[in-house]
Design an enzyme around this catalytic site. Structure first.
Site, PDB file in Angstrom:
ATOM      1  CG  HIS A  78       2.873   1.182  17.887  1.00 51.42           C
ATOM      2  ND1 HIS A  78       1.899   0.395  18.118  1.00 51.42           N
ATOM      3  CD2 HIS A  78       2.872   1.657  16.544  1.00 51.42           C
ATOM      4  CE1 HIS A  78       1.196   0.562  16.861  1.00 51.42           C
ATOM      5  NE2 HIS A  78       1.606   1.276  16.191  1.00 51.42           N
ATOM      6  CB  ILE A  79       8.392   5.271  17.737  1.00 46.98           C
ATOM      7  CG1 ILE A  79       9.454   4.431  17.295  1.00 46.98           C
ATOM      8  CG2 ILE A  79       8.048   5.591  19.240  1.00 46.98           C
ATOM      9  CD1 ILE A  79      10.931   5.024  17.945  1.00 46.98           C
ATOM     10  N   GLY A  80       6.580   4.434  14.576  1.00 45.66           N
ATOM     11  CA  GLY A  80       6.415   4.449  13.270  1.00 45.66           C
ATOM     12  C   GLY A  80       6.090   5.808  12.597  1.00 45.66           C
TER      13      GLY A  80
ATOM     14  N   GLY B 138       0.880  -1.186   0.064  1.00 43.31           N
ATOM     15  CA  GLY B 138       0.155  -0.056  -0.034  1.00 43.31           C
ATOM     16  C   GLY B 138       0.798   1.102   0.011  1.00 43.31           C
TER      17      GLY B 138
ATOM     18  NE  ARG C 147      -2.499  -1.768  14.128  1.00 46.23           N
ATOM     19  CZ  ARG C 147      -1.712  -0.523  13.605  1.00 46.23           C
ATOM     20  NH1 ARG C 147      -0.686  -0.647  13.439  1.00 46.23           N
ATOM     21  NH2 ARG C 147      -2.709   0.452  13.338  1.00 46.23           N
TER      22      ARG C 147
ATOM     23  CD  GLU D  13       1.738  -2.042  20.155  1.00 41.69           C
ATOM     24  OE1 GLU D  13       1.555  -0.694  20.029  1.00 41.69           O
ATOM     25  OE2 GLU D  13       2.226  -2.774  19.232  1.00 41.69           O
TER      26      GLU D  13
END
Length: 319
Positions: free
Chosen positions: A285-287, A156, A238, A267
């Site tokens: 989780h800092i994308g 995507g 995820r 998580e």
């Protein structure tokens, strides 16, 4: 009477001021601990619009208590925290924040890949512990990206931006996706392949799938067994799309070389076995965690709420 908007956390942009300027009454949860389900229901029950985080579970029980709600704007590109179909049945529009976080997440993906291939975390810890005694030919030998095959699972917007960046390292690109990606195919000379082929042939695997009923554990133990012993895998999508428990077993046995995690299957809880491994890179989780991206996400969420509550079409609806 002014319509009410509830924001489940203080966001890094002045969207509360923006929404007030548009005539809405705004309340913001500013507590340090995440909202419990009961607190969410209590604070959001009379709101006309809600801006939620990915960590806010908006299930049927919550949705049944939202007596006035017309729109839920999720402050994330994913929306697996919300029962989308039930919200639609209740007449509640759900929106997300796609597009604006693609660049930031792609950049972090490249950082994770480099951290794994060049053993950056191990080397940095080595320096902090005062163990460096001088240059040595075999000190923290890593792997070059040049000439390697990179497999992108999910092509995507984010997967496309990763492909654009990783191509600069003179890599070959293969990808797994439901449909062909013309940018990857034509601009980057990539090739669409089956997931089995990708898992078996890629030197670096990077995952960018949303979590749905179809993608849960799509990379299961049988798929993981196909990986090369020299391969690395990175997940910024995820946690639940990969069988994390079996992946840990492969890492412990050094059946694969390394893995980079920005997301986790349970998580915010993390499997304690991961923290014991040297061949992993663990991020919280800092994308999308750049100032620019988080502000754009906040404004998009606010504009979605504004549009729906003023009788207009949402900008980025998901249901």
């Amino acid at each position: 009477m002014a319509k009410k908007v509830f924001i489940t956390s203080k966001l890094p942009s002045k969207i509360d001021r923006y929404l007030r300027s548009k005539g809405f009454t705004v309340s913001v949860y500013t507590g340090k601990e995440p909202l419990s389900k009961n607190e969410l229901i209590k604070k959001a029950s009379k709101a006309d619009g809600i801006i939620t985080l990915l960590s806010n579970k908006v299930d049927r029980e919550v949705l049944d208590e939202l007596s006035n709600c017309k729109v839920i704007a999720n402050y994330a590109v994913g929306y697996n925290n919300i029962d989308i179909q039930y919200a639609k049945k209740k007449g509640i529009v759900v929106t997300n924040t796609p597009g604006v976080l693609s660049d930031a997440t792609a950049e972090l993906t490249i950082a994770l890949i480099l951290a794994c291939t060049r053993r950056l975390i191990e080397a940095e810890k080595f320096m902090r512990e005062g163990k460096f005694k001088g240059w040595m030919p075999d000190l923290f030998l890593g792997t070059e990206l040049k000439g390697k095959t990179v497999g992108i699972v999910g092509a995507g917007e984010i997967g496309t931006e990763v492909a654009r960046r990783i191509k600069a390292f003179k890599t070959k690109i293969i990808y797994f996706n439901r449909s062909k990606n013309s940018i990857i195919e034509n601009e980057l000379k990539g090739k669409k392949v089956s997931l089995d082929f990708l898992m078996k042939n890629a030197d670096i695997i990077t995952v960018h799938l949303p979590l749905t009923a179809d993608t849960y554990h799509i990379i299961d133990r049988e798929k993981l067994k196909l990986m090369k012993k020299s391969a690395i895998i990175v997940n910024v999508a995820r946690g639940e799309v990969i069988d994390e428990k079996y992946l840990i077993e492969l890492l412990k046995k050094k059946r694969i070389k390394a893995a980079g995690f920005d997301v986790y299957e349970n998580e915010p809880d993390i499997n304690p076995e991961l923290t014991k491994l040297k061949n992993v890179v663990l991020l919280p989780h800092i994308g999308s965690a750049t100032t620019e991206t988080r502000e754009e996400m906040a404004m998009l969420a606010a504009r979605n709420v504004e549009a729906v509550l003023k009788g207009k079409k949402p900008i980025t609806p998901v249901n």
